[in-house]
Design an enzyme around this catalytic site. Structure first.
Site, PDB file in Angstrom:
ATOM      1  N   LYS A  71      -3.644   0.743  -1.129  1.00 43.97           N
ATOM      2  CA  LYS A  71      -4.299   2.010  -1.463  1.00 43.97           C
ATOM      3  C   LYS A  71      -4.938   1.987  -2.851  1.00 43.97           C
ATOM      4  CE  LYS A  71      -1.717   4.940   1.708  1.00 43.97           C
ATOM      5  NZ  LYS A  71      -0.751   3.983   2.326  1.00 43.97           N
TER       6      LYS A  71
HETATM    7  C1  LIG Z   1      -0.650   3.756   3.734  1.00 46.74           C
HETATM    8  C2  LIG Z   1      -0.033   2.481   4.171  1.00 46.74           C
HETATM    9  C3  LIG Z   1      -0.243   1.961   5.480  1.00 46.74           C
HETATM   10  C4  LIG Z   1      -1.041   2.689   6.532  1.00 46.74           C
HETATM   11  O1  LIG Z   1      -2.418   2.732   6.219  1.00 46.74           O
HETATM   12  P1  LIG Z   1      -3.362   3.802   6.981  1.00 46.74           P
HETATM   13  O2  LIG Z   1      -4.677   3.692   6.293  1.00 46.74           O
HETATM   14  O3  LIG Z   1      -2.710   5.133   6.757  1.00 46.74           O
HETATM   15  O4  LIG Z   1      -3.404   3.426   8.416  1.00 46.74           O
HETATM   16  C5  LIG Z   1       0.315   0.732   5.792  1.00 46.74           C
HETATM   17  N1  LIG Z   1       1.069   0.050   4.901  1.00 46.74           N
HETATM   18  C6  LIG Z   1       1.298   0.520   3.644  1.00 46.74           C
HETATM   19  C7  LIG Z   1       2.144  -0.277   2.719  1.00 46.74           C
HETATM   20  C8  LIG Z   1       0.757   1.752   3.245  1.00 46.74           C
HETATM   21  O5  LIG Z   1       0.998   2.209   1.997  1.00 46.74           O
END
Ligand SMILES: *Cc1c(COP(=O)(O)O)cnc(C)c1O
Length: 361
Positions: A12
């Site tokens: 993210k």
């Molecule tokens: C947010 C997150 C996901 C999921 O990603 P999306 O974009 O919500 O599908 C998977 N793994 C981790 C470690 C995350 O922080």
């Protein structure tokens, strides 16, 4: 494809780091100041704080459920010393935090007063930022056709892969990997999207029932007919589910596969990956690797997205391998830094008054 080397150890950061700077640039130009408020079950809150800390034109307030995030996640939110960062520990659940956030946005007076802004996962700039690494993967591997497996929660990360494909990236399969919260697997395999209850797992960032960005895929698969998509979304609200029309199902399956990994399979995959390669992987990444294994095609390389650093989920990794992964250097003293957090009642008015008070300082 390791996407977890940013400041908060999850993919993210890619999007948050970019939009933090975009916000600051535009606000500076306009001479405005805003308040970003977010609710988090862990990773989004720390990524947002890291992106906005120390920026002149932004206050960032993150609501998290008191006592329900991991220690690493909590410390990432409570240890930044910058005066514009405010961690609020709400005496409630993540769903409570999210509900208060929605109500805050519905409160026009409050919204105007503090100049409220959001950075949630349907933010289009976040999706766009994530398109880049799909192209980077292809360029790194010489431009050959690739498949991708993506650990999926809100459908943002894998949807970015679909955008890359629509832009012309040579892509074969996009494989959705879910944990036991497998509403997306059921929707893609069987055509029925049905909301159940959220089960807590060792891959908590994927413990989601309603995947906000899936609506965007439906829109595409239904000839961009907004009225028909709105009708399905309405039925989701009214009755907790809907059936994807046959033609749209076929279109989705032309690009996507979907599968899930149980808790046991996830743990076993962490152990097997370590035994085979010497690499420690986080439980989310392990869900992806486990699903990728069953969707291999001899002619097409499979890229599995690694979404978080193993040290962010040390308990699950240690349980599977006996090894507790150490934090990387830039977070090495996380456990020694002093914490700053405001406990707040599970009540909208109480949260709003804390936000008013914090941003006035
Ligand atoms: C947010 C997150 C996901 C999921 O990603 P999306 O974009 O919500 O599908 C998977 N793994 C981790 C470690 C995350 O922080």
């Amino acid at each position: 494809m390791e996407l977890f080397h940013g400041p908060t150890l999850a993919f993210k950061d890619f999007a948050m780091q970019l939009i933090g700077q975009m916000f600051q640039t535009v606000l500076e130009r306009r001479g405005e100041r805003i308040t970003i408020v977010g609710a988090t079950s862990g990773d989004t809150g720390s990524a947002a704080i890291e992106a906005f800390r120390g920026l002149d034109n932004v206050d960032v307030c993150i609501l998290y459920p008191h006592g329900r995030v991991s220690e690493v996640q909590r410390r990432q939110m409570t240890t930044p010393a910058e005066a514009n960062v405010h961690a609020l520990a709400v005496e409630g659940t993540f769903d409570d935090c999210q509900r208060h956030l929605k109500d805050m946005f519905a409160d026009q007076a409050f919204r105007g007063e503090v100049r409220l802004a959001a950075v949630n996962s349907i933010n289009w700039a976040r999706v766009l930022a994530q398109v880049v690494y799909y192209w980077w993967a292809s360029a790194s591997l010489g431009g050959q056709t690739l498949s991708f497996t993506v650990p999926t929660g809100n459908f943002g990360d894998i949807y970015a892969g679909f955008i890359a494909k629509r832009m012309g990236l040579a892509t074969d399969r996009l494989v959705i990997a879910t944990n036991r919260n497998d509403i997306l697997r059921a929707a893609v395999q069987g055509g029925r999207y049905e909301v159940g209850t959220v089960h807590p797992t060792i891959s908590p960032s994927m413990d989601i029932q309603v995947s906000s960005n899936f609506e965007r895929l439906l829109f595409d698969a239904m000839d961009r007919d907004g009225a028909r998509v709105a009708a399905l979304m309405n039925s989701l609200k009214q009755s907790g589910g809907f059936t994807i029309p046959e033609a749209a199902q076929a279109r989705i399956r032309r690009h996507f596969d979907a599968d899930s990994a149980s808790e046991e399979e996830t743990g076993d995959r962490i152990a097997a990956t370590f035994a085979d390669t010497g690499e420690l992987v986080c439980p989310h990444t392990a869900v992806g690797l486990d699903v990728a294994e069953t969707h291999l095609d001899i002619d097409v390389p499979m890229v599995a997205l690694a979404t978080a650093h193993p040290a962010k989920f040390p308990d699950a990794v240690e349980a599977a391998t006996g090894i507790r992964p150490p934090l990387p250097k830039h977070l090495g003293n996380l456990y020694d830094r002093s914490e700053r957090v405001t406990r707040v009642e599970n009540d909208l008015a109480a949260i709003q008054s804390v936000i008013r008070e914090k941003r006035a300082k």
